[in-house]
Design a protein around this motif. Structure first.
Motif, PDB file in Angstrom:
ATOM      1  N   VAL A  11     -24.581  11.335  46.579  1.00 51.43           N
ATOM      2  CA  VAL A  11     -26.242  11.898  46.459  1.00 51.43           C
ATOM      3  C   VAL A  11     -25.701  12.765  44.774  1.00 51.43           C
ATOM      4  N   GLY A  12     -25.274  13.795  45.348  1.00 46.67           N
ATOM      5  CA  GLY A  12     -24.675  13.807  44.329  1.00 46.67           C
ATOM      6  C   GLY A  12     -24.539  13.830  42.059  1.00 46.67           C
ATOM      7  N   MET A  13     -23.037  13.006  42.959  1.00 50.93           N
ATOM      8  CA  MET A  13     -23.034  12.232  42.103  1.00 50.93           C
ATOM      9  C   MET A  13     -23.995  10.823  41.203  1.00 50.93           C
ATOM     10  N   ASN A  14     -24.014  10.086  42.007  1.00 44.90           N
ATOM     11  CA  ASN A  14     -24.835   9.386  41.846  1.00 44.90           C
ATOM     12  C   ASN A  14     -26.642   9.516  40.997  1.00 44.90           C
ATOM     13  N   ALA A  15     -27.482  10.586  41.904  1.00 46.57           N
ATOM     14  CA  ALA A  15     -28.896  10.885  41.289  1.00 46.57           C
ATOM     15  C   ALA A  15     -28.989  11.016  39.728  1.00 46.57           C
ATOM     16  N   GLY A  16     -27.786  11.161  39.065  1.00 42.27           N
ATOM     17  CA  GLY A  16     -28.327  11.715  37.458  1.00 42.27           C
ATOM     18  C   GLY A  16     -28.234  10.031  36.656  1.00 42.27           C
ATOM     19  N   ILE A  17     -27.685   9.215  37.688  1.00 43.50           N
ATOM     20  CA  ILE A  17     -27.366   7.789  37.127  1.00 43.50           C
ATOM     21  C   ILE A  17     -28.472   6.606  36.525  1.00 43.50           C
ATOM     22  N   LYS A  18     -29.353   7.176  35.300  1.00 40.76           N
ATOM     23  CA  LYS A  18     -30.783   6.480  35.043  1.00 40.76           C
ATOM     24  C   LYS A  18     -31.148   5.121  36.124  1.00 40.76           C
ATOM     25  N   GLY A  19     -32.329   4.911  36.414  1.00 36.77           N
ATOM     26  CA  GLY A  19     -32.633   3.711  37.200  1.00 36.77           C
ATOM     27  C   GLY A  19     -31.861   4.025  38.255  1.00 36.77           C
ATOM     28  N   SER A  20     -30.530   4.561  38.890  1.00 40.63           N
ATOM     29  CA  SER A  20     -30.044   3.778  39.992  1.00 40.63           C
ATOM     30  C   SER A  20     -30.690   4.161  41.462  1.00 40.63           C
ATOM     31  N   LEU A  21     -30.641   3.699  42.689  1.00 38.38           N
ATOM     32  CA  LEU A  21     -31.212   3.608  43.752  1.00 38.38           C
ATOM     33  C   LEU A  21     -31.033   5.381  44.413  1.00 38.38           C
ATOM     34  N   MET A  22     -30.078   6.233  43.998  1.00 38.98           N
ATOM     35  CA  MET A  22     -30.168   7.463  44.116  1.00 38.98           C
ATOM     36  C   MET A  22     -31.089   8.393  43.690  1.00 38.98           C
ATOM     37  N   GLU A  23     -31.100   7.524  41.855  1.00 39.36           N
ATOM     38  CA  GLU A  23     -32.480   8.113  41.560  1.00 39.36           C
ATOM     39  C   GLU A  23     -33.674   8.737  41.620  1.00 39.36           C
ATOM     40  N   GLN A  24     -33.839   7.301  42.058  1.00 40.41           N
ATOM     41  CA  GLN A  24     -34.928   6.703  42.517  1.00 40.41           C
ATOM     42  C   GLN A  24     -35.336   8.129  43.717  1.00 40.41           C
ATOM     43  N   ALA A  25     -34.307   7.874  45.238  1.00 32.87           N
ATOM     44  CA  ALA A  25     -34.920   8.651  46.171  1.00 32.87           C
ATOM     45  C   ALA A  25     -34.541   9.692  45.893  1.00 32.87           C
ATOM     46  N   MET A  26     -34.168  10.298  45.330  1.00 29.25           N
ATOM     47  CA  MET A  26     -34.161  11.389  44.695  1.00 29.25           C
ATOM     48  C   MET A  26     -35.774  12.391  44.291  1.00 29.25           C
ATOM     49  N   HIS A  27     -35.981  12.064  43.329  1.00 43.24           N
ATOM     50  CA  HIS A  27     -37.647  11.790  42.686  1.00 43.24           C
ATOM     51  C   HIS A  27     -38.340  12.001  44.013  1.00 43.24           C
ATOM     52  N   ILE A  28     -38.221  10.406  44.866  1.00 42.08           N
ATOM     53  CA  ILE A  28     -39.309  10.423  45.811  1.00 42.08           C
ATOM     54  C   ILE A  28     -39.064  11.731  46.405  1.00 42.08           C
ATOM     55  N   MET A  29     -38.245  12.029  47.123  1.00 43.19           N
ATOM     56  CA  MET A  29     -37.777  13.499  47.943  1.00 43.19           C
ATOM     57  C   MET A  29     -38.139  14.651  47.237  1.00 43.19           C
ATOM     58  N   VAL A  30     -37.984  14.856  46.554  1.00 37.93           N
ATOM     59  CA  VAL A  30     -38.236  15.718  45.156  1.00 37.93           C
ATOM     60  C   VAL A  30     -39.999  15.660  44.999  1.00 37.93           C
ATOM     61  N   GLY A  31     -39.933  15.400  44.972  1.00 37.17           N
ATOM     62  CA  GLY A  31     -41.629  14.929  44.135  1.00 37.17           C
ATOM     63  C   GLY A  31     -41.809  14.982  46.162  1.00 37.17           C
ATOM     64  N   ALA A  32     -41.599  14.793  47.344  1.00 37.74           N
ATOM     65  CA  ALA A  32     -42.019  15.229  48.938  1.00 37.74           C
ATOM     66  C   ALA A  32     -42.669  17.268  48.678  1.00 37.74           C
ATOM     67  N   TYR A  33     -41.509  16.983  48.081  1.00 33.91           N
ATOM     68  CA  TYR A  33     -41.137  18.511  48.237  1.00 33.91           C
ATOM     69  C   TYR A  33     -41.601  19.104  47.459  1.00 33.91           C
ATOM     70  N   GLY A  34     -42.615  19.265  46.092  1.00 35.69           N
ATOM     71  CA  GLY A  34     -43.162  19.654  45.396  1.00 35.69           C
ATOM     72  C   GLY A  34     -44.578  20.191  45.838  1.00 35.69           C
ATOM     73  N   SER A  35     -44.867  18.141  45.559  1.00 31.18           N
ATOM     74  CA  SER A  35     -46.511  18.286  46.900  1.00 31.18           C
ATOM     75  C   SER A  35     -46.302  18.853  48.164  1.00 31.18           C
ATOM     76  N   GLU A  36     -45.698  19.755  49.121  1.00 31.46           N
ATOM     77  CA  GLU A  36     -45.480  20.345  49.702  1.00 31.46           C
ATOM     78  C   GLU A  36     -45.450  22.105  49.897  1.00 31.46           C
ATOM     79  N   ALA A  37     -44.953  22.097  48.452  1.00 28.38           N
ATOM     80  CA  ALA A  37     -45.481  23.836  48.541  1.00 28.38           C
ATOM     81  C   ALA A  37     -46.695  23.841  47.383  1.00 28.38           C
ATOM     82  N   GLY A  38     -47.114  22.666  46.821  1.00 28.82           N
ATOM     83  CA  GLY A  38     -48.724  22.700  46.109  1.00 28.82           C
ATOM     84  C   GLY A  38     -49.385  23.133  46.909  1.00 28.82           C
ATOM     85  N   SER A  39     -49.387  22.162  48.283  1.00 30.78           N
ATOM     86  CA  SER A  39     -49.770  21.902  49.355  1.00 30.78           C
ATOM     87  C   SER A  39     -50.168  23.990  50.131  1.00 30.78           C
ATOM     88  N   ALA A  40     -48.510  24.202  49.994  1.00 28.32           N
ATOM     89  CA  ALA A  40     -48.423  25.579  50.844  1.00 28.32           C
ATOM     90  C   ALA A  40     -49.497  26.434  49.342  1.00 28.32           C
TER      91      ALA A  40
END
Length: 116
Positions: A11-40
């Protein structure tokens, strides 16, 4: 590598590749993390600051920092109450063992109260 380490490395090696499935997955996960932090932040209104801690923060800081990051976009995306979040300082704790440090402090306090 221990069991599971290879998965994180992939995941770490491939998350930085633009347009990759790993990058998309990281954006979803980090977005959910940010949303929960905002709710808190809205729930507790920590005007002294909200501290984002744990292993996710230092390992994925590139996805959390910057005004256009998926984390901050989701953090501030709270509709009409979004301006309230401007009053909450947000801090990224880069130490991964902060929970263990806190547990040690609590254990020492308890020990000292018993031995006093």
């Amino acid at each position: 590598l221990k069991h599971g380490d290879a998965d994180r490395a992939v995941v770490g090696m491939n998350a930085g590749i633009k347009g990759s499935l790993m990058e998309q997955a990281m954006h979803i996960m980090v977005g959910a993390y940010g949303s929960e932090a905002g709710s808190a932040a809205l729930k507790f209104i920590p005007t002294g600051g909200l501290y984002v801690t744990g292993g996710l923060t230092p390992k994925n800081i590139s996805f959390l920092e910057g005004s256009d990051s998926p984390f901050l976009k989701a953090f501030f995306d709270k509709g009409r109450v979004s301006p309230l979040l401007d009053t909450v300082p947000l801090f990224a704790v880069m130490e991964e063992d902060i929970g263990l440090r806190g547990a040690r402090v609590c254990a020492m306090r308890e020990y000292n109260s018993i031995c006093s």
